[in-house]
Write a protein that holds these residues in place. Sequence first.
Motif, PDB file in Angstrom:
ATOM      1  N   PHE A 299       2.036 -12.721  -9.155  1.00 47.84           N
ATOM      2  CA  PHE A 299       1.899 -12.227 -10.530  1.00 47.84           C
ATOM      3  C   PHE A 299       2.862 -12.893 -11.502  1.00 47.84           C
ATOM      4  CE2 PHE A 299       0.643  -8.623  -7.733  1.00 47.84           C
ATOM      5  CZ  PHE A 299      -0.712  -8.651  -8.036  1.00 47.84           C
ATOM      6  N   GLU A 300       3.538 -13.947 -11.057  1.00 52.16           N
ATOM      7  CA  GLU A 300       4.471 -14.655 -11.932  1.00 52.16           C
ATOM      8  C   GLU A 300       3.711 -15.233 -13.123  1.00 52.16           C
ATOM      9  OE1 GLU A 300       8.085 -17.928 -11.552  1.00 52.16           O
ATOM     10  OE2 GLU A 300       6.535 -17.824  -9.992  1.00 52.16           O
ATOM     11  N   GLY A 301       4.274 -15.063 -14.311  1.00 50.53           N
ATOM     12  CA  GLY A 301       3.656 -15.572 -15.521  1.00 50.53           C
ATOM     13  C   GLY A 301       2.844 -14.538 -16.273  1.00 50.53           C
ATOM     14  N   LEU A 302       2.525 -13.424 -15.618  1.00 50.28           N
ATOM     15  CA  LEU A 302       1.813 -12.348 -16.290  1.00 50.28           C
ATOM     16  C   LEU A 302       2.792 -11.498 -17.084  1.00 50.28           C
ATOM     17  CD1 LEU A 302      -0.687 -11.229 -13.523  1.00 50.28           C
ATOM     18  CD2 LEU A 302      -1.318 -11.914 -15.836  1.00 50.28           C
ATOM     19  N   GLY A 303       2.360 -10.987 -18.235  1.00 55.73           N
ATOM     20  CA  GLY A 303       3.194 -10.047 -18.957  1.00 55.73           C
ATOM     21  C   GLY A 303       3.445  -8.821 -18.094  1.00 55.73           C
ATOM     22  N   SER A 304       4.694  -8.349 -18.083  1.00 55.42           N
ATOM     23  CA  SER A 304       5.054  -7.162 -17.291  1.00 55.42           C
ATOM     24  C   SER A 304       4.816  -7.376 -15.797  1.00 55.42           C
ATOM     25  CB  SER A 304       4.292  -5.928 -17.782  1.00 55.42           C
ATOM     26  OG  SER A 304       4.506  -5.690 -19.153  1.00 55.42           O
ATOM     27  N   GLU A 305       5.229  -8.532 -15.291  1.00 64.76           N
ATOM     28  CA  GLU A 305       5.050  -8.826 -13.862  1.00 64.76           C
ATOM     29  C   GLU A 305       5.622  -7.712 -12.993  1.00 64.76           C
ATOM     30  OE1 GLU A 305       6.523 -12.101 -10.485  1.00 64.76           O
ATOM     31  OE2 GLU A 305       7.398 -12.100 -12.496  1.00 64.76           O
ATOM     32  N   CYS A 306       6.821  -7.243 -13.328  1.00 72.41           N
ATOM     33  CA  CYS A 306       7.461  -6.216 -12.502  1.00 72.41           C
ATOM     34  C   CYS A 306       6.670  -4.916 -12.516  1.00 72.41           C
ATOM     35  CB  CYS A 306       8.893  -5.970 -12.978  1.00 72.41           C
ATOM     36  SG  CYS A 306       9.989  -7.384 -12.775  1.00 72.41           S
ATOM     37  N   ASP A 307       6.144  -4.548 -13.684  1.00 73.58           N
ATOM     38  CA  ASP A 307       5.348  -3.324 -13.764  1.00 73.58           C
ATOM     39  C   ASP A 307       4.040  -3.468 -13.002  1.00 73.58           C
ATOM     40  OD1 ASP A 307       6.570  -1.159 -15.452  1.00 73.58           O
ATOM     41  OD2 ASP A 307       6.790  -2.802 -16.857  1.00 73.58           O
ATOM     42  N   ILE A 308       3.442  -4.644 -13.011  1.00 78.48           N
ATOM     43  CA  ILE A 308       2.197  -4.855 -12.267  1.00 78.48           C
ATOM     44  C   ILE A 308       2.454  -4.671 -10.766  1.00 78.48           C
ATOM     45  CG2 ILE A 308       0.476  -6.580 -11.603  1.00 78.48           C
ATOM     46  CD1 ILE A 308       0.628  -7.657 -14.458  1.00 78.48           C
ATOM     47  N   ILE A 309       3.579  -5.187 -10.292  1.00 78.73           N
ATOM     48  CA  ILE A 309       3.933  -4.993  -8.884  1.00 78.73           C
ATOM     49  C   ILE A 309       4.123  -3.515  -8.586  1.00 78.73           C
ATOM     50  CG2 ILE A 309       5.724  -5.407  -7.156  1.00 78.73           C
ATOM     51  CD1 ILE A 309       6.107  -8.189  -8.425  1.00 78.73           C
ATOM     52  N   ALA A 310       4.812  -2.799  -9.484  1.00 81.69           N
ATOM     53  CA  ALA A 310       5.007  -1.360  -9.285  1.00 81.69           C
ATOM     54  C   ALA A 310       3.669  -0.634  -9.270  1.00 81.69           C
ATOM     55  CB  ALA A 310       5.910  -0.806 -10.378  1.00 81.69           C
ATOM     56  N   MET A 311       2.765  -1.007 -10.172  1.00 85.75           N
ATOM     57  CA  MET A 311       1.454  -0.369 -10.220  1.00 85.75           C
ATOM     58  C   MET A 311       0.649  -0.638  -8.952  1.00 85.75           C
ATOM     59  SD  MET A 311       0.304  -1.077 -14.198  1.00 85.75           S
ATOM     60  CE  MET A 311      -1.365  -0.418 -13.968  1.00 85.75           C
ATOM     61  N   ARG A 312       0.827  -1.808  -8.392  1.00 85.01           N
ATOM     62  CA  ARG A 312       0.073  -2.148  -7.181  1.00 85.01           C
ATOM     63  C   ARG A 312       0.639  -1.470  -5.935  1.00 85.01           C
ATOM     64  NH1 ARG A 312      -3.475  -6.105  -4.893  1.00 85.01           N
ATOM     65  NH2 ARG A 312      -2.814  -6.744  -2.811  1.00 85.01           N
ATOM     66  N   GLU A 313       1.965  -1.297  -5.879  1.00 81.40           N
ATOM     67  CA  GLU A 313       2.582  -0.870  -4.635  1.00 81.40           C
ATOM     68  C   GLU A 313       3.264   0.495  -4.670  1.00 81.40           C
ATOM     69  OE1 GLU A 313       1.860  -2.511  -2.147  1.00 81.40           O
ATOM     70  OE2 GLU A 313       1.319  -4.482  -2.946  1.00 81.40           O
ATOM     71  N   LEU A 314       3.662   0.977  -5.842  1.00 76.42           N
ATOM     72  CA  LEU A 314       4.532   2.149  -5.884  1.00 76.42           C
ATOM     73  C   LEU A 314       4.011   3.314  -6.703  1.00 76.42           C
ATOM     74  CD1 LEU A 314       7.901   0.223  -6.482  1.00 76.42           C
ATOM     75  CD2 LEU A 314       6.950   0.960  -4.288  1.00 76.42           C
ATOM     76  N   VAL A 315       3.182   3.068  -7.688  1.00 72.72           N
ATOM     77  CA  VAL A 315       2.785   4.095  -8.649  1.00 72.72           C
ATOM     78  C   VAL A 315       1.383   4.599  -8.308  1.00 72.72           C
ATOM     79  CG1 VAL A 315       2.375   4.579 -11.091  1.00 72.72           C
ATOM     80  CG2 VAL A 315       4.213   3.010 -10.415  1.00 72.72           C
ATOM     81  N   PRO A 316       1.195   5.917  -8.223  1.00 68.41           N
ATOM     82  CA  PRO A 316      -0.139   6.427  -7.862  1.00 68.41           C
ATOM     83  C   PRO A 316      -1.189   6.208  -8.944  1.00 68.41           C
ATOM     84  CG  PRO A 316       1.575   8.085  -7.471  1.00 68.41           C
ATOM     85  CD  PRO A 316       2.206   6.989  -8.269  1.00 68.41           C
ATOM     86  N   ALA A 317      -0.914   6.683 -10.167  1.00 73.07           N
ATOM     87  CA  ALA A 317      -1.954   6.680 -11.202  1.00 73.07           C
ATOM     88  C   ALA A 317      -1.394   6.142 -12.510  1.00 73.07           C
ATOM     89  CB  ALA A 317      -2.500   8.090 -11.404  1.00 73.07           C
TER      90      ALA A 317
ATOM     91  N   LEU B 228      -6.508  -2.385 -16.707  1.00 74.82           N
ATOM     92  CA  LEU B 228      -5.906  -2.564 -15.392  1.00 74.82           C
ATOM     93  C   LEU B 228      -5.513  -1.191 -14.874  1.00 74.82           C
ATOM     94  CD1 LEU B 228      -5.007  -4.859 -13.422  1.00 74.82           C
ATOM     95  CD2 LEU B 228      -2.745  -4.701 -14.488  1.00 74.82           C
ATOM     96  N   CYS B 229      -5.927  -0.859 -13.658  1.00 72.74           N
ATOM     97  CA  CYS B 229      -5.699   0.469 -13.090  1.00 72.74           C
ATOM     98  C   CYS B 229      -4.999   0.344 -11.739  1.00 72.74           C
ATOM     99  CB  CYS B 229      -7.021   1.202 -12.889  1.00 72.74           C
ATOM    100  SG  CYS B 229      -8.086   1.278 -14.358  1.00 72.74           S
ATOM    101  N   THR B 230      -4.178   1.330 -11.431  1.00 74.22           N
ATOM    102  CA  THR B 230      -3.554   1.332 -10.115  1.00 74.22           C
ATOM    103  C   THR B 230      -4.618   1.455  -9.020  1.00 74.22           C
ATOM    104  OG1 THR B 230      -3.199   3.715 -10.401  1.00 74.22           O
ATOM    105  CG2 THR B 230      -1.322   2.255 -10.812  1.00 74.22           C
TER     106      THR B 230
END
Length: 312
Positions: free
Chosen positions: A51-69, A88-90
């Motif tokens: 996800f490098e280069g995407l806006g909010s890369e860190c949040d996208i990782i969190a949404m994919r792996e850590l955040v339910p909804a 984009l949805c979790t």
Amino acid sequence: MGKRSRTKARDEQAATAEVGPRQPCPCGSGKRYKACHGDPNAVPAFVNRPFEGLGSECDIIAMRELVPAATAPLTLADPAYADRAVQLCTLLPTAAPAMVRDSGEIWLGLQVQHHFGDPARDLGAVLLKALDAEPGIVGLTSPPGDGPRLQDLVTADTLDITVHEGFGFWLADVEERSAAMTAALEQANDAAAPTQRLTGADAAYWTSVGSKEHLRWVMPEPEDDLLAALARLHAADKDGLAEGSRLVGMFRAHGLLAPVWDLPIGTGAEVLEEPAARFRADLDKALADPTPLTAEQRSARSGLANRQVTIR
């Protein structure tokens, strides 16, 4: 070879997928590399930081792996699709890769069952299919092959992320709900741990899992630099966030680290805002410190490195 050199060599191996055939696959599957992403007949080459280069890369990782909804609108880069809404949805129902709503809006799911080596390429392929699809579920049944990644199809703007209490957004535009829809929604909501995103810190998420509360914070710095900085703060007793909190370890996901703090029950998210801002300022100072680590700091770094869990 010193510890720093070994860590750097390991990171370079992971980044290029140049891993020994009998070594663990860097994707975190637990398999040997030759039986996982090192098998040319099985899955495509593993991408360490998809996800490098995407806006909010860190949040996208969190949404994919850590955040339910959670959801975040995406803006398509192609002017021809300027009027096409994409969210984009979790997680989507049945862990679907994408859904085209009756309105024409496209929902992209991050938490899916397939894994073809490069999640950003998977998302790109699904998005392209959804742009030409009728309302319904859109997915992948085989590796998508070469083609544009999500970074190539959307703008790199910082995302406006909304964390939801549950998955009610699935049916927000559905007027008549069947019993099966209601049951699926209730089941998903029951499995979703309460989660909040801190407003003053990027990609920092408080969560309650019943008997415990945690703060999980995805950070963009290179692993070796971040570990050294965290070790400096630990040795200086500056790695706490609230009274009774403790930095217990970290996740490694999609090329970045996510430190995890245990919090006393009843802490909540609001009281973490000021301590998190203070911690971020201290961390930035520690990251800029060029002096070699002391013996105490090296010991702290070793302890942190041993408390990592790789996700996928």
